[in-house]
Design a protein around this motif. Structure first.
Motif, PDB file in Angstrom:
ATOM      1  N   CYS A  20     -14.550 137.410  27.892  1.00 12.79           N
ATOM      2  CA  CYS A  20     -13.636 138.317  28.606  1.00 12.79           C
ATOM      3  C   CYS A  20     -13.122 137.679  29.898  1.00 12.79           C
ATOM      4  CB  CYS A  20     -14.321 139.642  28.920  1.00 12.79           C
ATOM      5  SG  CYS A  20     -14.459 140.758  27.517  1.00 12.79           S
ATOM      6  N   ASP A  43     -10.464 143.366  30.376  1.00 14.03           N
ATOM      7  CA  ASP A  43     -11.301 142.161  30.333  1.00 14.03           C
ATOM      8  C   ASP A  43     -12.286 142.151  31.494  1.00 14.03           C
ATOM      9  OD1 ASP A  43     -10.150 140.945  28.068  1.00 14.03           O
ATOM     10  OD2 ASP A  43      -8.735 139.762  29.253  1.00 14.03           O
ATOM     11  N   CYS A  93     -11.299 137.103  22.226  1.00 18.28           N
ATOM     12  CA  CYS A  93     -11.879 138.171  23.028  1.00 18.28           C
ATOM     13  C   CYS A  93     -12.057 139.440  22.193  1.00 18.28           C
ATOM     14  CB  CYS A  93     -10.989 138.445  24.244  1.00 18.28           C
ATOM     15  SG  CYS A  93     -11.750 139.537  25.455  1.00 18.28           S
TER      16      CYS A  93
END
Length: 109
Positions: A20, A43, A93
Motif C-alpha cells: 500500500c 492506501d 495493491c
C-alpha cells in the motif's frame, strides 16, 4: 511469537502495508495525481491499519480480533479502489489487500 496461529495474518498485514505504501508513492508520481486521490487516501489508511493489526497480533492483544475486523473492512475498500485502476502498482495493491482482508476475516472469526 506469543500466538503462532496469527503468523499468516501478521505476514499478510505486513506485506499489505508495504504494498500500500508503494502504491501510494507510485500514485503520487502518476500524471493525473488528482484522479488517484482516493486511491492514495485508502492506501495510506490501509497501510497504517495493517501495521497496527500486525503489532496487536504480535503482542497477543485482547483487541487484535476487533481491530482485524476493521482492518479487513479497510483492506476491502482499498482493494476495490485500487482494482479500478490499470497501473501495475494498483493491481498488485488490490491483490495484497484482498489477501490481507481474507486473512484478517479468518483471524477475527
Amino acid at each position: 511469537m506469543l500466538n503462532a496461529s496469527y503468523q499468516s495474518c501478521i505476514e499478510a498485514c505486513s506485506n499489505c502495508a508495504i504494498v500500500c505504501e508503494t502504491c501510494a508513492a507510485s500514485c503520487l508520481r502518476e500524471d493525473d495525481v488528482k484522479m488517484m486521490a482516493r486511491c492514495i487516501e485508502l492506501d495510506r489508511d490501509c497501510a497504517d491499519l495493517c501495521r497496527m493489526a500486525a503489532t496487536l497480533m504480535a503482542r497477543d492483544s485482547a483487541n487484535a480480533k476487533a481491530f482485524c475486523q476493521l482492518c479487513a473492512k479497510i483492506c476491502r475498500a482499498c482493494g476495490e479502489e485500487c482494482g479500478k485502476h490499470e497501473a501495475d502498482h494498483c493491481k498488485r495493491c488490490a491483490e495484497a489487500c484482498r489477501k490481507c482482508a481474507e486473512e484478517c476475516e479468518r483471524m477475527a472469526a
